[in-house]
Design a protein around this motif. Structure first.
Motif, PDB file in Angstrom:
ATOM      1  N   VAL A 143       0.853  -1.195   0.000  1.00  0.00           N
ATOM      2  CA  VAL A 143       0.000   0.000   0.000  1.00  0.00           C
ATOM      3  C   VAL A 143       0.881   1.235   0.000  1.00  0.00           C
ATOM      4  O   VAL A 143       1.670   1.446   0.914  1.00  0.00           O
ATOM      5  CB  VAL A 143      -0.931   0.019   1.228  1.00  0.00           C
ATOM      6  CG1 VAL A 143      -1.767   1.285   1.254  1.00  0.00           C
ATOM      7  CG2 VAL A 143      -1.831  -1.218   1.229  1.00  0.00           C
ATOM      8  N   ASN A 144       0.759   2.040  -1.035  1.00  0.00           N
ATOM      9  CA  ASN A 144       1.563   3.257  -1.137  1.00  0.00           C
ATOM     10  C   ASN A 144       0.668   4.391  -1.625  1.00  0.00           C
ATOM     11  O   ASN A 144       0.278   4.434  -2.798  1.00  0.00           O
ATOM     12  CB  ASN A 144       2.733   3.050  -2.104  1.00  0.00           C
ATOM     13  CG  ASN A 144       3.690   4.227  -2.106  1.00  0.00           C
ATOM     14  OD1 ASN A 144       3.376   5.314  -1.625  1.00  0.00           O
ATOM     15  ND2 ASN A 144       4.879   4.014  -2.651  1.00  0.00           N
ATOM     16  N   GLU A 145       0.354   5.301  -0.719  1.00  0.00           N
ATOM     17  CA  GLU A 145      -0.500   6.433  -1.069  1.00  0.00           C
ATOM     18  C   GLU A 145       0.207   7.402  -2.008  1.00  0.00           C
ATOM     19  O   GLU A 145      -0.418   8.305  -2.558  1.00  0.00           O
ATOM     20  CB  GLU A 145      -0.939   7.166   0.208  1.00  0.00           C
ATOM     21  CG  GLU A 145      -1.822   6.335   1.121  1.00  0.00           C
ATOM     22  CD  GLU A 145      -3.249   6.209   0.617  1.00  0.00           C
ATOM     23  OE1 GLU A 145      -3.789   7.209   0.106  1.00  0.00           O
ATOM     24  OE2 GLU A 145      -3.825   5.115   0.732  1.00  0.00           O
ATOM     25  N   GLY A 146       1.503   7.219  -2.195  1.00  0.00           N
ATOM     26  CA  GLY A 146       2.252   8.089  -3.084  1.00  0.00           C
ATOM     27  C   GLY A 146       2.315   7.589  -4.522  1.00  0.00           C
ATOM     28  O   GLY A 146       2.876   8.260  -5.383  1.00  0.00           O
ATOM     29  N   ALA A 147       1.743   6.395  -4.784  1.00  0.00           N
ATOM     30  CA  ALA A 147       1.642   5.906  -6.158  1.00  0.00           C
ATOM     31  C   ALA A 147       0.467   6.620  -6.837  1.00  0.00           C
ATOM     32  O   ALA A 147      -0.074   7.596  -6.307  1.00  0.00           O
ATOM     33  CB  ALA A 147       1.463   4.392  -6.158  1.00  0.00           C
ATOM     34  N   TYR A 148       0.063   6.121  -8.001  1.00  0.00           N
ATOM     35  CA  TYR A 148      -0.900   6.873  -8.808  1.00  0.00           C
ATOM     36  C   TYR A 148      -2.141   6.079  -9.187  1.00  0.00           C
ATOM     37  O   TYR A 148      -2.133   4.851  -9.222  1.00  0.00           O
ATOM     38  CB  TYR A 148      -0.237   7.328 -10.123  1.00  0.00           C
ATOM     39  CG  TYR A 148       0.952   8.221  -9.954  1.00  0.00           C
ATOM     40  CD1 TYR A 148       0.827   9.519  -9.454  1.00  0.00           C
ATOM     41  CD2 TYR A 148       2.226   7.781 -10.327  1.00  0.00           C
ATOM     42  CE1 TYR A 148       1.934  10.337  -9.315  1.00  0.00           C
ATOM     43  CE2 TYR A 148       3.333   8.597 -10.200  1.00  0.00           C
ATOM     44  CZ  TYR A 148       3.189   9.873  -9.686  1.00  0.00           C
ATOM     45  OH  TYR A 148       4.281  10.689  -9.553  1.00  0.00           O
ATOM     46  N   TYR A 149      -3.191   6.840  -9.514  1.00  0.00           N
ATOM     47  CA  TYR A 149      -4.314   6.371 -10.323  1.00  0.00           C
ATOM     48  C   TYR A 149      -4.167   7.066 -11.672  1.00  0.00           C
ATOM     49  O   TYR A 149      -3.886   8.270 -11.731  1.00  0.00           O
ATOM     50  CB  TYR A 149      -5.652   6.766  -9.704  1.00  0.00           C
ATOM     51  CG  TYR A 149      -6.117   5.909  -8.544  1.00  0.00           C
ATOM     52  CD1 TYR A 149      -5.567   4.669  -8.286  1.00  0.00           C
ATOM     53  CD2 TYR A 149      -7.149   6.362  -7.711  1.00  0.00           C
ATOM     54  CE1 TYR A 149      -6.006   3.895  -7.227  1.00  0.00           C
ATOM     55  CE2 TYR A 149      -7.596   5.593  -6.654  1.00  0.00           C
ATOM     56  CZ  TYR A 149      -7.024   4.359  -6.415  1.00  0.00           C
ATOM     57  OH  TYR A 149      -7.458   3.596  -5.371  1.00  0.00           O
ATOM     58  N   PHE A 150      -4.384   6.292 -12.730  1.00  0.00           N
ATOM     59  CA  PHE A 150      -4.307   6.873 -14.072  1.00  0.00           C
ATOM     60  C   PHE A 150      -5.470   6.348 -14.886  1.00  0.00           C
ATOM     61  O   PHE A 150      -5.561   5.150 -15.164  1.00  0.00           O
ATOM     62  CB  PHE A 150      -2.988   6.508 -14.756  1.00  0.00           C
ATOM     63  CG  PHE A 150      -2.816   7.147 -16.107  1.00  0.00           C
ATOM     64  CD1 PHE A 150      -2.256   8.418 -16.215  1.00  0.00           C
ATOM     65  CD2 PHE A 150      -3.213   6.492 -17.268  1.00  0.00           C
ATOM     66  CE1 PHE A 150      -2.099   9.020 -17.454  1.00  0.00           C
ATOM     67  CE2 PHE A 150      -3.058   7.074 -18.511  1.00  0.00           C
ATOM     68  CZ  PHE A 150      -2.502   8.352 -18.621  1.00  0.00           C
ATOM     69  N   LYS A 160      -4.226  11.943 -16.690  1.00  0.00           N
ATOM     70  CA  LYS A 160      -3.294  12.573 -15.761  1.00  0.00           C
ATOM     71  C   LYS A 160      -3.005  11.585 -14.640  1.00  0.00           C
ATOM     72  O   LYS A 160      -3.883  10.823 -14.226  1.00  0.00           O
ATOM     73  CB  LYS A 160      -3.899  13.843 -15.153  1.00  0.00           C
ATOM     74  CG  LYS A 160      -4.278  14.920 -16.149  1.00  0.00           C
ATOM     75  CD  LYS A 160      -4.936  16.094 -15.430  1.00  0.00           C
ATOM     76  CE  LYS A 160      -5.362  17.177 -16.424  1.00  0.00           C
ATOM     77  NZ  LYS A 160      -6.042  18.302 -15.724  1.00  0.00           N
ATOM     78  N   LYS A 161      -1.794  11.580 -14.150  1.00  0.00           N
ATOM     79  CA  LYS A 161      -1.504  10.724 -13.008  1.00  0.00           C
ATOM     80  C   LYS A 161      -1.883  11.475 -11.738  1.00  0.00           C
ATOM     81  O   LYS A 161      -1.402  12.581 -11.487  1.00  0.00           O
ATOM     82  CB  LYS A 161      -0.042  10.287 -13.005  1.00  0.00           C
ATOM     83  CG  LYS A 161       0.996  11.389 -13.072  1.00  0.00           C
ATOM     84  CD  LYS A 161       2.387  10.777 -13.228  1.00  0.00           C
ATOM     85  CE  LYS A 161       3.476  11.835 -13.235  1.00  0.00           C
ATOM     86  NZ  LYS A 161       4.801  11.252 -13.491  1.00  0.00           N
ATOM     87  N   ILE A 162      -2.763  10.877 -10.974  1.00  0.00           N
ATOM     88  CA  ILE A 162      -3.285  11.482  -9.753  1.00  0.00           C
ATOM     89  C   ILE A 162      -2.807  10.651  -8.574  1.00  0.00           C
ATOM     90  O   ILE A 162      -2.964   9.424  -8.567  1.00  0.00           O
ATOM     91  CB  ILE A 162      -4.823  11.526  -9.760  1.00  0.00           C
ATOM     92  CG1 ILE A 162      -5.353  12.144 -11.065  1.00  0.00           C
ATOM     93  CG2 ILE A 162      -5.334  12.294  -8.544  1.00  0.00           C
ATOM     94  CD1 ILE A 162      -4.981  13.577 -11.273  1.00  0.00           C
ATOM     95  N   LYS A 163      -2.232  11.283  -7.593  1.00  0.00           N
ATOM     96  CA  LYS A 163      -1.755  10.553  -6.422  1.00  0.00           C
ATOM     97  C   LYS A 163      -2.898   9.777  -5.764  1.00  0.00           C
ATOM     98  O   LYS A 163      -4.010  10.287  -5.615  1.00  0.00           O
ATOM     99  CB  LYS A 163      -1.151  11.510  -5.402  1.00  0.00           C
ATOM    100  CG  LYS A 163       0.195  12.101  -5.806  1.00  0.00           C
ATOM    101  CD  LYS A 163       1.326  11.091  -5.683  1.00  0.00           C
ATOM    102  CE  LYS A 163       2.692  11.741  -5.915  1.00  0.00           C
ATOM    103  NZ  LYS A 163       3.787  10.743  -5.835  1.00  0.00           N
TER     104      LYS A 163
END
Length: 527
Positions: A143-150, A160-163
């Motif tokens: 689990v990494n909240e600093g990765a992205y949803y795209f 856009k890549k959204i944190k």
């Protein structure tokens, strides 16, 4: 917002929060593992058990039966052990049914897990075997909240890549704001007292980061537009994304329901074997190495009046091996094509139980740009395109080079990408991946992909049951067919996990030992 009702929003919000995650359906069926040494009484001396497949289940069966004095022979079609517990490193080879054998060309020390990559902290038996076999483990950052949803599409936030933390906290905030207002105005049907409602509203304010007026305002939970620092640098919090933008950009669509921290098996803390998950398979192999015949492809399985007769072929020709009992740990899609004299019910179950389609690609980069440029240390980026997921390595932080899992996809997406050639898969992974990480173009070195439903001696990632096949076909294979027993993750409620192989192995060993010695000792799953 005029086009979506409160009920629709709450329904979608509940899905995003993990409430509908299908893995939770099995919780009532899971039983605690006896995570300790498997101490059965009695001796199997004089009995010969033939085990088909040197994956985790097959080798664990041999390991535990060996402790009890049985003579075991393991027939393995490939030139390696571990089955789907397969870490790709320099020199690793894999053969798919419609392609030539491929060989990985990674730098020394670089690897990725093509099969299982995570050990849940609640899979006690897997952790037990790591300890018993001397396999060191390390934390896996799932689990990494600093990765992205795209999300590809036409919405305001699409392409856009959204944190992850921005999406999670904004939607959590809007949802709790709506709930708080609904409770405050008495517009939800309930039997809450005034005091109950006040307590719930206090909880919602804390959970969602609501202000005193029960409104969602952005906070440091979702990150900073300008990070805090020394002197006159208090940091600046960015404005939240608009709820309508999140909805219309697809960030509440099914592709993004996977909120891992809510899922039972994926809750932290998770672990991995140091140096690759194949270290678990290699440790088992060392324990049972004298019993393994590599390159031995089984062509026929037959029960005979006084035992079993197994026919196999290797580089020297065809051979027949006789034994007292057989444990078959061959994946069902492969087993369905092997000659046998199973009963009609067993043959039907083997044919009816399906396996999923899944694939991964490892991409080696000359620089760990995800760490150096974007401060991503482990975790997963989720997409709505055919990549599905990008995994960042949870080992060798701050190292020079690294391997990303450039896609991890399933079902129709895996079928589509798996149909491509190796070079075309790489091209696809780079084309879609650079939309999120433009550094791909400069830093990429080489790749290796595995499509499990096309891999010769697997033909699938893991067993997938419908309500009907779980009810009608699954129980059939839990019982022996004359002198043949069955084992593997497909015979548990832990499909896709290494724990399934270990649990099934213990269950089958207990049943075999009880039969061979006339005892009633049984593992819980055999009761």
């Amino acid at each position: 917002m005029k086009t979506i009702t409160r009920r629709d929003f709450l329904s979608k919000g509940a899905m995003l929060a993990g409430g509908a995650y299908p893995a939770m359906l099995a919780l009532g069926l899971l039983k605690p593992s006896p995570a300790h040494a498997f101490n059965l009484e009695g001796s199997g001396k004089g009995k010969h058990i033939i085990i088909l497949g040197a994956g985790l289940a097959g080798m664990t069966c041999a390991y535990e039966l060996g402790k009890l004095g049985y003579q075991c022979t393991i027939l393995e079609a490939q030139q390696r052990t571990g089955g789907r517990c397969f870490s790709i490193r320099n020199g690793s080879t894999n053969t798919e049914i419609d392609k030539p054998a491929a060989t990985a060309r990674f730098d020394a020390g670089q690897y990725f897990n093509a099969g299982p990559s995570r050990i849940p902290h609640n899979h006690e038996l897997t952790l037990h075997y790591c300890k018993e076999l001397g396999v060191p483990i390390q934390v896996y950052n799932n689990v990494n909240e600093g990765a992205y949803y795209f999300a590809e599409g036409k919405g305001p936030l699409s392409n856009k890549k959204i944190k992850v933390r921005e999406v999670h906290n904004d939607i959590r905030g809007y949802m709790t704001e709506m709930l708080a207002k609904s409770i405050d105005h008495g517009s939800l049907d309930s039997n809450f007292t005034k005091e109950d409602g006040e307590k719930i509203i206090e909880y919602l304010q804390a959970e969602g980061g609501l202000d005193i007026d029960k409104l969602y305002k952005a906070s440091a939970r979702r990150g900073y537009a300008e990070t805090p620092g020394a002197g006159d640098k208090p940091g600046k919090v960015a404005d939240p994304h608009k709820l309508a933008d999140l909805l219309h950009s697809g960030l509440m669509d099914p592709d993004f329901y996977n909120v891992a921290e809510y899922t039972y098996e994926l809750q932290m803390t998770m672990f991995q074997a140091v140096g690759g998950m194949d270290q678990i398979a290699k440790a088992l192999e060392k324990k049972v190495a004298p019993s393994i015949k590599m390159g031995a492809e089984v062509t026929a399985i037959n029960s005979v009046p006084d035992g079993v007769k197994i026919t196999y072929k290797d580089a020297t020709g065809e051979h027949i091996l006789n034994g007292d009992l057989c444990i078959c740990a061959i994946p069902l899609p492969v087993l369905s094509n092997i000659s046998n004299n199973f009963s009609g019910d067993v043959s039907r179950a083997i044919d009816y139980i399906s396996y999923n389609q899944t694939g991964k690609i490892g991409l080696q980069f000359k620089r760990r740009f995800w760490e150096e440029d974007e401060h991503i240390y482990g975790g997963i980026t989720h997409t709505n395109n055919d990549l599905t997921q990008i995994f960042y390595p949870s080992y060798d932080y701050l190292g020079k080079k690294g391997i990303l899992i450039g896609y991890y996809n399933f079902n129709e997406k895996a079928q589509k990408i798996g149909a491509l050639g190796y070079a075309e898969r790489e091209k696809f992974a780079l084309e879609k991946g650079r939309l999120i990480h433009p550094q791909y173009d400069k830093e990429f070195e080489n790749s290796f992909s595995v499509s499990w439903h096309k891999t010769k001696y697997n033909l699938g990632g893991w067993a997938v049951y419908t309500t009907e096949t779980r009810k009608t076909q699954y129980p059939v294979l839990l019982k022996p067919d004359k002198q043949v027993y069955f084992a593997g993750e497909h015979l548990t409620y832990l499909n896709a996990w290494m724990a399934g192989a270990f649990e099934s192995a213990r269950s089958t060993v207990a049943a075999v030992h009880a039969r061979a010695t006339g005892q009633r000792t049984q593992y819980p799953a055999q009761k």
